[in-house]
Design a protein around this motif. Structure first.
Motif, short mmCIF file in Angstrom:
data_model
loop_
_atom_site.label_atom_id
_atom_site.label_comp_id
_atom_site.label_asym_id
_atom_site.label_seq_id
_atom_site.Cartn_x
_atom_site.Cartn_y
_atom_site.Cartn_z
N GLY A 179 -26.81 -21.36 16.99
CA GLY A 179 -26.13 -22.21 17.97
C GLY A 179 -24.93 -22.96 17.42
O GLY A 179 -24.43 -23.88 18.07
N TRP A 180 -24.46 -22.56 16.23
CA TRP A 180 -23.27 -23.16 15.62
C TRP A 180 -22.27 -22.04 15.33
O TRP A 180 -22.26 -21.46 14.25
N GLN A 181 -21.41 -21.74 16.29
CA GLN A 181 -20.42 -20.69 16.09
C GLN A 181 -19.14 -21.29 15.51
O GLN A 181 -18.50 -22.13 16.12
N SER A 182 -18.78 -20.88 14.31
CA SER A 182 -17.61 -21.43 13.63
C SER A 182 -16.34 -21.17 14.43
O SER A 182 -16.11 -20.05 14.91
N CYS A 183 -15.55 -22.22 14.58
CA CYS A 183 -14.30 -22.12 15.33
C CYS A 183 -13.29 -23.11 14.73
O CYS A 183 -12.66 -23.88 15.42
N HIS A 184 -13.17 -23.09 13.41
CA HIS A 184 -12.37 -24.07 12.70
C HIS A 184 -10.88 -23.92 13.05
O HIS A 184 -10.38 -22.81 13.25
N ILE A 185 -10.20 -25.06 13.11
CA ILE A 185 -8.78 -25.08 13.42
C ILE A 185 -7.97 -25.24 12.14
O ILE A 185 -8.27 -26.13 11.33
N LEU A 186 -6.97 -24.40 11.94
CA LEU A 186 -6.08 -24.49 10.79
C LEU A 186 -4.67 -24.80 11.28
O LEU A 186 -4.23 -24.26 12.30
N ALA A 187 -3.98 -25.65 10.56
CA ALA A 187 -2.58 -25.97 10.88
C ALA A 187 -1.71 -25.52 9.71
O ALA A 187 -1.98 -25.87 8.55
N ARG A 188 -0.66 -24.75 10.01
CA ARG A 188 0.24 -24.25 8.96
C ARG A 188 1.67 -24.67 9.26
O ARG A 188 2.07 -24.82 10.42
N ASN A 189 2.43 -24.84 8.20
CA ASN A 189 3.84 -25.14 8.34
C ASN A 189 4.53 -23.97 9.02
O ASN A 189 4.37 -22.81 8.61
N ALA A 190 5.31 -24.26 10.07
CA ALA A 190 5.93 -23.19 10.86
C ALA A 190 6.91 -22.36 10.04
O ALA A 190 7.09 -21.17 10.31
N SER A 191 7.52 -22.95 9.03
CA SER A 191 8.53 -22.24 8.23
C SER A 191 7.91 -21.48 7.06
O SER A 191 8.16 -20.29 6.87
#
Length: 285
Positions: A13-25
């Protein structure tokens, strides 16, 4: 370790859905947020079952699935919006992106809501005041190594000295019972924790779950992986019978930067006052 051991997965009941933020350039990773799609509310240490029951009546939609940002099975406050940057302003900007990404993802996945629990006070303020999240407040009890005069305790007796006489007497009597019970208490960390200790502690954990009519969230592999990967950050307080050498109880603590986190306890035999000795008095000492 939680995910690699199977303790946290879509099956539980714990489906990983982690959010990553990357530099656009540059594509460089500048932020992340631990996130799960939940089909229940177990293992969160925040009880929102009343929300789950009321949600269909007010919205016409089911409460589950929902998004949950936290460390599974761990009610320890800490950052949930992890950001890198040269300045505090850069980090704040990344956190805003992560907070808004959770709301966007909620819409895309058509889940009922997004929750961030046991976050830092600054994140709680930012999400509530700047990003429109509904704030909620909980209560925890922490023990601090801090005397009334502002100094630190030099010993367990120093701690007892600040208590009322009746409490001092009660605690000393409890500790004496353990000392007279023909068992020895050991504090184990790093390479001192052997496979036999993890085998025994897993059974202690299952016994506690069974006694409390709970659910065994953690797999046996979790404890062995914890020993393989993080042994130096573990303090395992174990009790052995002197005559037989049998392990009869244990308390698992994780060692933080400036704090000791008590997590799990269990036993195979009942001894008077042993629970408090292993979980509290040994940790304080």
């Amino acid at each position: 370790v939680l995910e690699d051991s199977g303790s946290v997965s879509h099956k539980t009941g714990w489906q990983s859905c982690h959010i990553l933020a990357r530099n656009a350039s540059s594509g460089k990773l500048v932020g992340c947020c631990p996130l799960y799609i939940k089909s229940h509310s177990y293992g969160e240490y925040v009880f929102d079952h009343s929300w789950a029951r009321a949600h269909p009546s007010f919205t016409g939609r089911q409460y589950y699935p929902k998004l949950q940002s936290c460390v599974p099975f761990t009610p320890v406050p800490g950052p949930r919006l992890l950001a890198a940057g040269d300045t505090e302003g850069d980090k704040a900007a990344v956190k805003r992106v992560l907070a808004r990404a959770m709301r966007t993802l909620s819409d895309q996945l058509q889940v009922s809501s997004a929750h961030v629990t046991f976050l830092s006070k600054e994140e709680w303020r930012q999400l509530g005041e700047e990003e429109g999240y509904v704030q909620r407040v909980g209560m925890q009890y922490h023990w601090y190594n801090s005397k009334a005069d502002g100094g630190m305790y030099g010993s367990f007796d120093d701690f007892l000295a600040e208590l009322r006489q009746s409490k001092r007497k009660s605690i000393r009597q409890e500790r004496k019972k353990v000392q007279q019970a023909n068992i020895v208490v050991k504090r184990l960390s790093g390479g001192d924790i052997e496979k036999k200790h993890w085998d025994a502690f897993y059974q202690f954990y299952l016994n506690t779950v069974e006694d409390k009519w709970g659910q065994a969230y953690l797999t046996e592999d979790f404890f062995h992986m914890l020993g393989e990967r993080m042994a130096d950050q573990v303090l395992l307080v174990a009790a052995e019978e002197v005559d037989s050498g049998e392990l009869v109880a244990g308390a698992l603590n994780l060692i933080g930067g400036d704090c000791l986190y008590g997590r799990n306890w269990g036993c195979s035999k009942q001894y008077d006052s042993l629970h408090f000795e292993l979980c509290y008095y040994q940790a304080i000492e």
